[in-house]
Design an enzyme around this catalytic site. Structure first.
Site, PDB file in Angstrom:
ATOM      1  N   TYR A  98      30.229 -47.425  35.181  1.00 23.23           N
ATOM      2  CA  TYR A  98      29.500 -48.023  34.057  1.00 23.23           C
ATOM      3  C   TYR A  98      30.120 -49.317  33.532  1.00 23.23           C
ATOM      4  O   TYR A  98      29.391 -50.277  33.245  1.00 23.23           O
ATOM      5  CB  TYR A  98      29.320 -46.994  32.941  1.00 23.23           C
ATOM      6  CG  TYR A  98      28.200 -46.023  33.258  1.00 23.23           C
ATOM      7  CD1 TYR A  98      26.880 -46.320  32.938  1.00 23.23           C
ATOM      8  CD2 TYR A  98      28.458 -44.826  33.918  1.00 23.23           C
ATOM      9  CE1 TYR A  98      25.849 -45.450  33.252  1.00 23.23           C
ATOM     10  CE2 TYR A  98      27.440 -43.950  34.242  1.00 23.23           C
ATOM     11  CZ  TYR A  98      26.132 -44.267  33.901  1.00 23.23           C
ATOM     12  OH  TYR A  98      25.111 -43.406  34.228  1.00 23.23           O
ATOM     13  N   GLU A 140      25.234 -36.836  32.195  1.00 25.46           N
ATOM     14  CA  GLU A 140      25.613 -36.602  33.591  1.00 25.46           C
ATOM     15  C   GLU A 140      26.805 -35.662  33.706  1.00 25.46           C
ATOM     16  O   GLU A 140      26.882 -34.867  34.657  1.00 25.46           O
ATOM     17  CB  GLU A 140      25.890 -37.943  34.277  1.00 25.46           C
ATOM     18  CG  GLU A 140      24.614 -38.746  34.513  1.00 25.46           C
ATOM     19  CD  GLU A 140      24.849 -40.222  34.727  1.00 25.46           C
ATOM     20  OE1 GLU A 140      26.003 -40.611  35.017  1.00 25.46           O
ATOM     21  OE2 GLU A 140      23.887 -41.003  34.592  1.00 25.46           O
ATOM     22  N   TYR A 213      15.190 -36.334  49.254  1.00 21.28           N
ATOM     23  CA  TYR A 213      14.046 -35.657  49.851  1.00 21.28           C
ATOM     24  C   TYR A 213      13.792 -34.349  49.115  1.00 21.28           C
ATOM     25  O   TYR A 213      14.727 -33.585  48.831  1.00 21.28           O
ATOM     26  CB  TYR A 213      14.302 -35.363  51.337  1.00 21.28           C
ATOM     27  CG  TYR A 213      14.396 -36.604  52.187  1.00 21.28           C
ATOM     28  CD1 TYR A 213      13.275 -37.386  52.460  1.00 21.28           C
ATOM     29  CD2 TYR A 213      15.626 -37.002  52.714  1.00 21.28           C
ATOM     30  CE1 TYR A 213      13.370 -38.533  53.243  1.00 21.28           C
ATOM     31  CE2 TYR A 213      15.725 -38.146  53.500  1.00 21.28           C
ATOM     32  CZ  TYR A 213      14.593 -38.906  53.758  1.00 21.28           C
ATOM     33  OH  TYR A 213      14.696 -40.050  54.533  1.00 21.28           O
ATOM     34  N   SER A 214      12.526 -34.086  48.843  1.00 25.83           N
ATOM     35  CA  SER A 214      12.165 -32.844  48.153  1.00 25.83           C
ATOM     36  C   SER A 214      12.452 -31.636  49.022  1.00 25.83           C
ATOM     37  O   SER A 214      12.278 -31.663  50.241  1.00 25.83           O
ATOM     38  CB  SER A 214      10.673 -32.860  47.803  1.00 25.83           C
ATOM     39  OG  SER A 214      10.356 -33.899  46.915  1.00 25.83           O
ATOM     40  N   ILE A 276       3.025 -33.708  49.391  1.00 26.73           N
ATOM     41  CA  ILE A 276       2.823 -32.260  49.366  1.00 26.73           C
ATOM     42  C   ILE A 276       4.143 -31.489  49.308  1.00 26.73           C
ATOM     43  O   ILE A 276       4.182 -30.331  48.886  1.00 26.73           O
ATOM     44  CB  ILE A 276       2.019 -31.813  50.614  1.00 26.73           C
ATOM     45  CG1 ILE A 276       1.504 -30.388  50.451  1.00 26.73           C
ATOM     46  CG2 ILE A 276       2.855 -31.957  51.886  1.00 26.73           C
ATOM     47  CD1 ILE A 276       0.564 -29.945  51.567  1.00 26.73           C
TER      48      ILE A 276
END
Length: 391
Positions: A98, A140, A213-214, A276
């Protein structure tokens, strides 16, 4: 503890909002250029495609504008902060990053705005950035702790073995991943994703490429399933270079685009193409948790051969009487999801939650149709895997 903003500083920052709306992208382009020149090691954390397409720059510009416009009530941005913090945790962004970002961001504001960026304005933004950074670091920290304390959870990257590689369509392949160490993995909430460490096939590219990725199957503690469409650096690496028995490195599941498995509201899942994947996890997870849960799945794609999980969706319809599906093939039968289809899916007298995933234009169109149908925003949930901050 970050300094508090004075009323004068708040006024200065708020007055800079129109300038940020006009010059925000120029500032963030300058910021990223200077940041990577000074700290090329940070390229390991960033999506290079989003950088080239200026999506990351625009998202950060929108974030700056949102912070300026809401400087007197930053708590209103907390839902967005949590979404970004989930991505940060999955990418292993740490507190030490940061100050580096803050230094180069303030320098970019000064460089682009020139004389219009007074010392007082830069000082005000320095204080504001310290407050915003502290919020992110705090959120976080909780997320890092939560995943480490979860059964089967871990910190950093963990090695997984590809147990099974299964083609779903000509462009989409599913990877079933199990931990190399043979230990347990954490359960996850349907809709979450993981970050995978990939590589470019370009021998001159020395950087790792991180992609999210889901998870595309119902939550379980045996394997993670990723169903990846071949359309970029990491997806090509996965399709062409990662075979059964190979190992890949992952961070733990993350994400705020999730559904409640204990709820009773009807789930209306609306997807297009590879969108999907998280909704498949939601449908299977919800029905396994409560087989009487009402689930309505609307999916749009080009034709049957491109319909990822066609057989799995068909099996859900055969197994669960509470499951309903509608399929829209634009090339095969010229069908698209229309406003009329959305109106028919909305049932004003029943509690419903709507989840949308697909290309950004698709999400905008469906969201607008839901608003016109009288669905409140807090019942509409969306997922886009490009940097996007609402302002």
């Amino acid at each position: 503890m970050a300094k508090a903003l004075t009323k004068e500083q708040m006024s200065l920052i708020k007055s800079s909002a129109p300038v940020l709306a006009e010059y925000g992208t120029a500032i963030t382009k300058c910021f990223y250029s200077n940041l990577f020149n000074a700290h090329p090691e940070l390229l390991h954390l960033f999506n290079h495609s989003n950088q080239k397409q200026t999506k990351q720059q625009q998202a950060l510009a929108n974030t700056l504008y949102a912070a300026a416009a809401n400087i007197e009530q930053l708590e209103s941005l907390l839902p967005v902060v949590r979404q970004i913090a989930q991505k940060h945790r999955s990418l292993q962004v740490k507190p030490e990053h940061y100050p580096i970002v803050g230094h180069h961001l303030l320098a970019a504001i000064k460089e682009v705005l020139g004389n219009d960026a007074s010392d007082e304005l830069i000082e005000a933004w320095e204080v504001a950035y310290g407050i915003i950074a502290e919020i992110f670091i705090s959120v976080e920290k909780e997320m890092y702790q939560e995943v480490q304390e979860q059964e089967g959870g871990w910190s950093g990257y963990r090695r997984f073995t590809v147990k099974k590689k299964k083609p779903e369509t000509s462009l989409v392949t599913s990877f079933y991943l199990v931990p190399e160490d043979g230990q347990t993995i954490p359960s996850y909430v349907p809709g979450q994703y993981i970050t995978i460490k990939g590589y470019s096939q370009d021998e001159d590219d020395e950087y790792t490429h991180l992609r999210q990725y889901s998870l595309s199957d119902a939550p379980n503690q045996e394997y993670f399933r990723l169903s990846i469409k071949r359309d970029g650096t990491v997806s090509t690496y996965m399709h062409q270079q990662v075979e059964e028995g190979a190992t890949v490195e992952l961070t733990a599941p993350a994400g705020e685009f999730v559904t409640d498995l204990d709820g009773d509201d009807e789930l209306v899942l609306i997807s297009a193409g590879i969108g999907i994947t998280p909704l498949m996890s939601m449908a299977k997870g919800a029905l396994r948790a409560k087989r009487t849960r009402s689930v309505h799945f609307l999916h749009a794609t080009t034709h049957k051969e491109a319909h990822v999980f066609f057989n799995e969706v068909e099996q859900l319809e055969e197994t669960y009487s509470s499951f309903k599906r509608d399929v829209f093939y634009s090339e095969e039968d010229s069908r698209r999801i229309t406003t009329e289809d959305i109106n028919q899916a909305v049932r004003p007298n029943q509690k419903q939650q709507f989840y949308i995933c697909g290309p950004e234009a698709f999400i905008q169109d469906i969201s607008e149709a839901l608003r016109e149908a009288g669905v409140s925003n807090d019942h509409v949930h969306v997922e886009v895997f490009t940097p996007r901050i609402p302002v």
